[in-house]
Scaffold this active site. Sequence first.
Site, PDB file in Angstrom:
ATOM      1  N   THR A   1      10.128  -7.543 -12.767  1.00 19.96           N
ATOM      2  CA  THR A   1       9.745  -8.856 -12.689  1.00 19.96           C
ATOM      3  C   THR A   1       8.411  -9.141 -11.899  1.00 19.96           C
ATOM      4  O   THR A   1       8.656  -8.824 -10.584  1.00 19.96           O
ATOM      5  CB  THR A   1      10.708  -9.940 -12.446  1.00 19.96           C
ATOM      6  OG1 THR A   1      11.892  -9.587 -13.214  1.00 19.96           O
ATOM      7  CG2 THR A   1      10.227 -11.456 -12.358  1.00 19.96           C
TER       8      THR A   1
ATOM      9  N   ALA B   1       0.793  -1.291  -0.089  1.00 16.03           N
ATOM     10  CA  ALA B   1      -0.134  -0.034  -0.147  1.00 16.03           C
ATOM     11  C   ALA B   1       1.120   1.250   0.117  1.00 16.03           C
ATOM     12  O   ALA B   1       0.282   2.346  -0.443  1.00 16.03           O
ATOM     13  CB  ALA B   1      -0.933   0.081   1.225  1.00 16.03           C
TER      14      ALA B   1
ATOM     15  N   GLN C   1      -6.231  -1.349   5.826  1.00 16.93           N
ATOM     16  CA  GLN C   1      -6.881  -1.903   6.864  1.00 16.93           C
ATOM     17  C   GLN C   1      -8.024  -2.624   6.789  1.00 16.93           C
ATOM     18  O   GLN C   1      -8.811  -3.202   7.742  1.00 16.93           O
ATOM     19  CB  GLN C   1      -6.889  -0.949   8.260  1.00 16.93           C
ATOM     20  CG  GLN C   1      -5.423  -0.533   8.873  1.00 16.93           C
ATOM     21  CD  GLN C   1      -4.585  -1.556   9.485  1.00 16.93           C
ATOM     22  OE1 GLN C   1      -5.486  -2.564   9.694  1.00 16.93           O
ATOM     23  NE2 GLN C   1      -3.489  -1.321   9.481  1.00 16.93           N
TER      24      GLN C   1
ATOM     25  N   SER D   1      -2.442  -3.726   0.887  1.00 22.68           N
ATOM     26  CA  SER D   1      -1.031  -4.513   1.295  1.00 22.68           C
ATOM     27  C   SER D   1      -1.620  -5.901   1.737  1.00 22.68           C
ATOM     28  O   SER D   1      -2.788  -6.202   2.170  1.00 22.68           O
ATOM     29  CB  SER D   1      -0.754  -3.912   2.332  1.00 22.68           C
ATOM     30  OG  SER D   1       0.107  -2.790   2.220  1.00 22.68           O
ATOM     31  N   GLY D   2      -0.866  -6.810   1.017  1.00 21.61           N
ATOM     32  CA  GLY D   2      -1.070  -8.326   1.192  1.00 21.61           C
ATOM     33  C   GLY D   2      -0.749  -8.778   2.880  1.00 21.61           C
ATOM     34  O   GLY D   2      -1.657  -9.533   3.307  1.00 21.61           O
TER      35      GLY D   2
ATOM     36  N   CYS E   1       5.122   2.738  10.969  1.00 22.26           N
ATOM     37  CA  CYS E   1       5.881   3.495   9.863  1.00 22.26           C
ATOM     38  C   CYS E   1       6.321   4.683  10.939  1.00 22.26           C
ATOM     39  O   CYS E   1       7.060   5.226  10.640  1.00 22.26           O
ATOM     40  CB  CYS E   1       4.865   3.907   9.086  1.00 22.26           C
ATOM     41  SG  CYS E   1       3.531   5.313   9.456  1.00 22.26           S
TER      42      CYS E   1
ATOM     43  N   ASN F   1      -5.401   3.428  10.826  1.00 24.66           N
ATOM     44  CA  ASN F   1      -4.688   2.220  11.427  1.00 24.66           C
ATOM     45  C   ASN F   1      -4.439   2.418  12.761  1.00 24.66           C
ATOM     46  O   ASN F   1      -3.841   1.392  13.224  1.00 24.66           O
ATOM     47  CB  ASN F   1      -3.387   2.154  10.653  1.00 24.66           C
ATOM     48  CG  ASN F   1      -2.707   3.455  10.413  1.00 24.66           C
ATOM     49  OD1 ASN F   1      -3.169   4.483  10.108  1.00 24.66           O
ATOM     50  ND2 ASN F   1      -1.323   3.499  10.631  1.00 24.66           N
TER      51      ASN F   1
END
Length: 374
Positions: A242, A71, A180, A200-201, A327, A152
Site C-alpha cells: 500500500t 535509500a 546526502q 531518502s525523505g 547505520c 555521509n
Amino acid sequence: MAVYLDYCASTPIDPRVLNAMIDVYHNTPGNADSRTHVFGTKAKEVVMKSRKVLAEILNVDPTEIIFTSGATESDNTAILGLRKYGEETGKKHIITTAIEHKAVLESAKKMKEYGFEVDFVTPDENGRVAPDKILSLVREDTLLVSIMHVNNETGVIQPVREIGEVLDKKNVLFHVDAAQSFGKLNNELRSLKYNMLSISGHKIHGPQGIGLFVMKRKNYQRPPITPLLYGGQQEYGFRPGTTPVALVSGITEAAKIMDQEYPTIANNLLSTKKRLFQMLDKYKAVYNGDQQYVLPNILNVSIPGIDAEAFFAAEKENYAVSNGSACNSGSYKPSYVLEAMGLNETRISEALRISWWLEPFSLDAFENFIQECQ
C-alpha cells in the site's frame, strides 16, 4: 537541552511538511489503489501529483520514480535486483567504493556470495575517489558501477558527473546514492548521467520511512531490475504494498522546499562553517576530507587530544554529534570510511562528524566543551 548537530543521520521534520502530511491523514484516508470509490481516487491523485512534482525537480519522467521506504531499500533494489539479469547475460562484475553506505556495501557483498565479482575502490587521503581509478576497472562483463554522490561521513562530493559521462557511452549501468545530495545539489542531479538513483525523505527535513528509487529509461528501456518484494502491482510492479500517501506528500513537500530555499540557506550554512574553522584552528584541528569538495553543513574533524568516544560520553546531554554513519553506530568500530582513506588510528579515534542546519548554536559554549575534554 542538547544541541542537535547530527543532520547527516536524520533531519528534524519541517513544520510545513508535517502540516501537509496531517492534511492528508485527516482528509485523504483512502488506498491509492482502491478504484471503486472517491476516497481511493483522491488518494491516487495525491500520489500522481507528488510523482509529477518530484519528476520536475529531478528532470525525469514521472513514471521513472518508484516510491520506497528509503535509500537503503533503493540501494538494495539497485544492486540485488540485477542478480537475475547478470546471471542470464554473464555480466557478473560490479564496481563500487570502500566508502559507500552500508546498504550498498552489504548488498555488494551479498552479490559476491551469489558468484559475482566486486571491486571495492578506495579513495585518496582527501576522501575522494579518482574517476580514472573507477573507469580503469570497467570491462566487457561489468554489470554495474555504484557510487555515492556525497559521502555521509565526510561530506565529500564524489566525481559522479565525470564517471557518469563515460559510463553513459558504455553498456554499463550506473547507480548513484543521492541520500546526502538530493535537495542540495539538485542542479547537478538534473543533468547527471545515471540509470538509477536512491533518495531518502528524512535527509531533507521530510518524514522517515519514505524514499525514492529513480529508474531512468535508456532507449525506451528501464534498467533490468527484478523486484525484491512480491504481493501487488503497485509502483509499476517494482515495489508492492500500500502506497503511504501521507509520507509521499511529505517527501514531496520537503523536496519542493529544499529545491526553492537551499541556494539561500547554503550561504548561511557556509558562514557557520567558517566560524567553526576559526574556532577549531586554535586547537590544531585536522579536517578529514578535501574541504573544497565538502557540503557547507558537514565537517569531519579530528581534534588532537580529544578521544571521540570520550567526548560522546561526556557531552551526549549537551551536543548531538557522531563519529560516523548511523547505520554503523552500534558497533563501536573505527570508521570504515576514514580507514579506507588511509588515516592513522589516532586521527580516526579523534574524529567527530558535525552536521548542522539553520538553528543557531553557541560556538563559545561548544569551545568550552572542547577545552574540558582535552
